[in-house]
Enzyme design. Structure first.
Site, mmCIF file in Angstrom:
data_model
loop_
_atom_site.group_PDB
_atom_site.id
_atom_site.type_symbol
_atom_site.label_atom_id
_atom_site.label_comp_id
_atom_site.label_asym_id
_atom_site.label_seq_id
_atom_site.Cartn_x
_atom_site.Cartn_y
_atom_site.Cartn_z
ATOM 1 N N LEU A 18 0.832 -1.201 0.000
ATOM 2 C CA LEU A 18 0.000 0.000 0.000
ATOM 3 C C LEU A 18 0.867 1.252 0.000
ATOM 4 O O LEU A 18 0.583 2.213 -0.729
ATOM 5 C CB LEU A 18 -0.935 0.000 1.214
ATOM 6 N N LYS A 19 1.920 1.261 0.788
ATOM 7 C CA LYS A 19 2.828 2.412 0.834
ATOM 8 C C LYS A 19 3.359 2.739 -0.556
ATOM 9 O O LYS A 19 3.312 3.897 -0.998
ATOM 10 C CB LYS A 19 3.992 2.109 1.775
ATOM 11 N N LYS A 112 -1.424 11.559 17.910
ATOM 12 C CA LYS A 112 -1.349 10.140 18.247
ATOM 13 C C LYS A 112 -2.730 9.565 18.572
ATOM 14 O O LYS A 112 -3.564 10.202 19.198
ATOM 15 C CB LYS A 112 -0.406 9.925 19.434
ATOM 16 N N ILE A 432 19.541 21.407 17.329
ATOM 17 C CA ILE A 432 19.036 20.292 18.122
ATOM 18 C C ILE A 432 19.846 19.014 17.909
ATOM 19 O O ILE A 432 19.833 18.129 18.755
ATOM 20 C CB ILE A 432 17.540 20.056 17.811
ATOM 21 N N GLY A 433 20.558 18.901 16.792
ATOM 22 C CA GLY A 433 21.418 17.731 16.654
ATOM 23 C C GLY A 433 21.720 17.306 15.243
ATOM 24 O O GLY A 433 22.876 17.236 14.848
ATOM 25 N N SER A 434 20.694 17.015 14.460
ATOM 26 C CA SER A 434 20.935 16.475 13.121
ATOM 27 C C SER A 434 20.992 17.588 12.086
ATOM 28 O O SER A 434 20.340 18.624 12.220
ATOM 29 C CB SER A 434 19.842 15.473 12.742
ATOM 30 N N GLU A 606 4.601 10.752 25.691
ATOM 31 C CA GLU A 606 3.844 9.700 25.011
ATOM 32 C C GLU A 606 3.586 8.504 25.914
ATOM 33 O O GLU A 606 2.635 7.751 25.697
ATOM 34 C CB GLU A 606 4.603 9.234 23.771
ATOM 35 N N GLU A 666 9.762 22.718 21.290
ATOM 36 C CA GLU A 666 9.086 23.271 20.114
ATOM 37 C C GLU A 666 8.140 24.366 20.573
ATOM 38 O O GLU A 666 7.304 24.138 21.433
ATOM 39 C CB GLU A 666 8.309 22.159 19.397
ATOM 40 N N HIS A 695 9.800 22.002 10.168
ATOM 41 C CA HIS A 695 8.955 21.178 9.311
ATOM 42 C C HIS A 695 8.518 21.912 8.053
ATOM 43 O O HIS A 695 7.928 21.318 7.160
ATOM 44 C CB HIS A 695 7.728 20.702 10.091
#
Length: 792
Positions: A18-19, A112, A432-434, A606, A666, A695
């Site tokens: 499906l993806k 979520k 933040i890191g990456s 979470e 954020e 984003h």
């Protein structure tokens, strides 16, 4: 005769068919008809799997081209009016635009699904919302199953849960005011199913497991009194927690059966048996729909036999929840360790287990003796395996003292030593890191994994990428640098591959949202770190610059939350094991000269249980695990943590108790509104509110970021503020990244200059800022997708 059924099946396909069909359609490489054909093939395959195992009904309506809540919104005709779409003529292209946005409108908000790692599209409701119906896809799926001679049991998210999970952008609007109109929409759906000869409809109401106010409980009475007149028998399904405190009230609803989750809440069985009306069936969720371990079938049968004696044909058997949350099949796991594989059951194997339970109850144990023996062997193997329990880990865990979770000095003393050691300016800038994961980086990692390049060449290529990242940061004028994480595929698997007690599947994909699938690692045994994981990389990166270089680690709770976790010990115990492994890495980084160490915990919130009464216990062990991971260093070493896309106000005491020297969060999309809670709480440590949204490809102006910083200074004193983006930059390109960071540094310098001109390092706290005009924070309560585990 006990009946067997499932609440839903994974829709992605065992090879993620499906993806790939979705993404080909989005690229224009497949037509809508071709995508529909792939979807129909998957549905037929999944129904046949259920039928072949003798399940009494097959679940229909559990399929969705993107998300089941979005599909229900379309079915009801309740599309967001801002898109200007006609629900009755909705095309798949338009359906996907709701989920992904278009040139005129941003996508619907995504968050979520309860406490799972699946995301749903949040319905947008207001007083003008109508529920007059939409496309007929839901009914067509039922027709497909009926045409194959199968007993279809359509699955619908219930009206109360639908409203509970919706939101309104109109201040003060009560979503329950829409219940009468919504029920008319549901009745039309049920009428059409009745006309097709459907006997049973599954109505999912997991909201019944939440802390509900009286008005919401009353809504159940109203809803099911109205739906009773529609015709098909209704199975009201709850899952993810106990609904025992509502059992008496729910039992009075005019429905024909109830499903309860005995994996998450086995203690609720007695309450439901006592409350169950004489006419109603009771479906027991006895196979874990959210984890991948084989079921102890004999233990479950011991639970079921007394219930069968009491209920007879009114007993139904099922997994605890939809199997959406586990991979499709073990059939393609050809490289997985044989012993570990023998302990696992994915969705297809869980159908086998369900069939065995049904046959054992309806016939005899002798009929399924071989399957029961295999189940016994798997349980015995797990208990006896030397790879599961490691005495040295157990001994170390037993030796942990309360004081090990404390830093040597309180924050007020530590921060002075850190400022002296680091010599950073006011409003220090960092990321933040990456940094962007270019095609070249991904190709290098893939080539190394396939054995096409050796370890030395791989190391040289990665170090070259690190050097580029360091040079770019120095040129931009950032104060605290990062190495860019070119060597990491994601923030959990990278560490899990270097920790003992972790295993990895080849094809254990689970849908996160839309076409995005994640492959969570498996924690099967005691976790420990055999050797340093990041020290050499961090040491090399630090050697390239005089500025502080951050060591970058993933925290114990995020490692836990984004994995399939062993079920033979409390999660708190596994979290402490992870914390000790990370603690070792933190201490080694400090010994290597790394003075700033970031331990990311985007998944902390979470893990909160659905019921608030259970929050304190979770937060106690979760915060302790973080502190244990971070507290082995000297005062001069600065510990950072990062959290993104979360609503923090209700857990601020726990966040403060983590005692990180600096937290980055954020805030840009909410125009710093999220920061107000930290100010009202008087959060004691340093904080870096994100000043631009990673984003979005949009490069924010210097002036826009200055305005956000001004607003931040109204809430938090400038001497405790850091300046940083919202999240990591791995999904962005270098051009936009450099432009945005250059503007961010300029904004920080401009504010420093203004403060210096006043001769001030403090900022007068003003009254609360006016309400933000920015959109509400998406993914509220969840880690953002930039922080999510490796997805494909």
């Amino acid at each position: 005769m006990a009946r067997t059924h499932i609440l839903g099946f994974p829709r992605i396909g065992e090879r993620r068919e499906l993806k790939f069909a979705q993404e080909a359609f989005w690229r224009g490489d497949r037509t809508e008809a071709e995508l529909r054909d792939v979807a129909a093939q998957l549905r037929r395959r999944h129904w046949q799997l259920q039928a072949d195992r003798g399940l009494d009904t097959v679940a229909t309506g559990d399929f969705a081209y993107y998300d089941q809540m979005l599909s229900l919104t379309a079915l009801l005709g309740a599309l967001p009016r801002r898109f200007g779409l006609d629900p009755a003529r909705l095309t798949l292209t338009q359906y996907f635009e709701l989920a992904r946005g278009n040139r005129e409108q941003p996508a619907m908000e995504m968050t979520k699904w309860f406490d799972t790692n699946y995301h749903y599209l949040v319905p947008e409701l207001d007083a003008e919302t109508t529920f007059d119906g939409g496309p007929a896809w839901f009914f067509e799926e039922a027709d497909e199953a009926l045409a194959l001679g199968l007993r279809a049991r359509p699955v619908l998210i219930g009206p109360v849960t639908y409203l509970w999970l919706s939101k309104s952008h109109v201040a003060g609007f009560d979503r329950l005011a829409l219940l009468p109109q919504l029920l008319q929409g549901y009745r039309r759906i049920l009428d059409q199913l009745k006309a097709r000869g459907i006997e049973w409809v599954q109505i999912d109401e997991p909201a019944l497991c939440l802390d509900l106010e009286p008005a919401w409980l009353d809504a159940f009475d109203t809803a099911y009194a109205a739906l009773r007149e529609a015709g098909p028998k209704l199975l009201l399904a709850t899952y993810f927690d106990t609904a025992a405190d509502h059992a008496q009230r729910a039992a009075a609803l005019p429905v024909d059966g109830f499903h309860i989750d005995l994996v998450r809440a086995p203690e609720q069985l007695a309450a439901w048996q006592a409350a169950l009306p004489a006419h109603a069936v009771l479906s027991l969720g006895v196979i874990d729909g959210r984890n991948i371990w084989r079921t102890d079938l004999r233990r479950v049968l011991d639970t079921l036999r007394p219930v069968q004696a009491a209920l007879g044909e009114r007993l139904w058997l099922a997994p605890s929840c939809s199997l959406l949350h586990v991979p499709v099949s073990l059939a393609h796991e050809v490289r997985l360790d044989v012993e570990l594989k023998s302990w696992l059951a994915f969705a297809t194997e869980k159908l086998d287990e369900l069939s065995v339970l049904g046959r054992a109850l309806n016939q005899s144990d002798a009929v399924v003796a071989e399957a029961l023996a295999a189940s016994d062997a798997a349980q015995a193997s797990r208990r006896a395996s030397r790879r599961v329990v490691k005495p040295r880990v157990q001994q170390r865990l037993a030796a942990v003292s309360a004081g090990m979770a404390d830093r040597a000095s309180p924050f007020a003393e530590r921060i002075e030593r850190q400022r002296q050691a680091l010599q950073l300016p006011l409003l220090p800038t960092t990321t933040i890191g990456s940094f962007p994961q270019t095609a070249a980086i991904r190709q290098t990692r893939a080539a190394f994994k396939r054995g096409e390049i050796g370890a030395l060449e791989y190391l040289e290529r990665i170090r070259a990428e690190i050097a580029v990242a360091v040079r770019k940061q120095e040129a931009l004028g950032l104060d605290v640098l990062v190495h860019g994480e070119a060597e990491r595929n994601d923030m959990v698997e990278y560490f899990g591959e270097q920790l003992c007690g972790y295993g990895f599947t080849e094809n254990g994909w689970v849908q996160s949202y839309g076409s995005r699938c994640v492959k969570p690692p498996v924690i099967y045994g005691d976790v420990y770190r055999p050797e340093p994981m990041t020290v050499d990389t961090a040491r090399y990166a630090q050697s390239l610059t005089e500025r502080p270089m951050k060591g970058m680690l993933t925290g114990p709770i995020t490692m836990l939350q984004w994995s399939f976790v062993r079920d033979d010990q409390p999660r708190a115990t596994t979290a402490r094991q992870l914390a000790l492994a990370i603690r070792d890495e933190v201490c080694d980084l400090e010994q290597a000269g790394i003075r700033v160490i970031q331990i990311d915990e985007p998944a902390l919130r979470e893990g909160l249980p659905l019921r608030r009464a259970d929050w304190d216990a979770y937060l106690d062990w979760a915060v302790t695990a973080f502190r244990l991971s971070a507290s082995g260093v000297q005062d001069q070493t600065q510990i950072h943590t990062h959290m993104c896309y979360a609503e923090f106000n209700d857990i601020l005491p726990a966040i403060a108790a983590m005692d990180a020297d600096v937290i980055t969060i954020e805030t840009s999309r909410s125009a710093m509104e999220l920061l107000e809670g930290f100010g009202d709480f008087d959060y004691p440590n340093e904080i870096g509110p994100g000043v631009y949204d990673i984003h979005s490809p949009r490069v924010p102006s210097v002036q826009a970021m200055e305005r956000l910083l001004d607003r931040a200074c109204e809430v938090v004193p400038p001497q405790r503020l850091w300046v940083n983006p919202d999240c990591g930059l791995k999904t962005r390109g270098w051009e936009e990244t450099e432009a945005a960071l250059a503007n961010m540094v300029s904004a920080a310098r401009a504010l420093r200059a203004r403060l210096s001109a006043r001769g001030a390092t403090t900022w007068k706290r003003l009254s609360k800022p006016a309400a933000a005009t920015a959109a509400a924070v998406p993914h509220a309560g969840n880690a953002c997708t930039a922080c999510a585990t490796h997805a494909n």
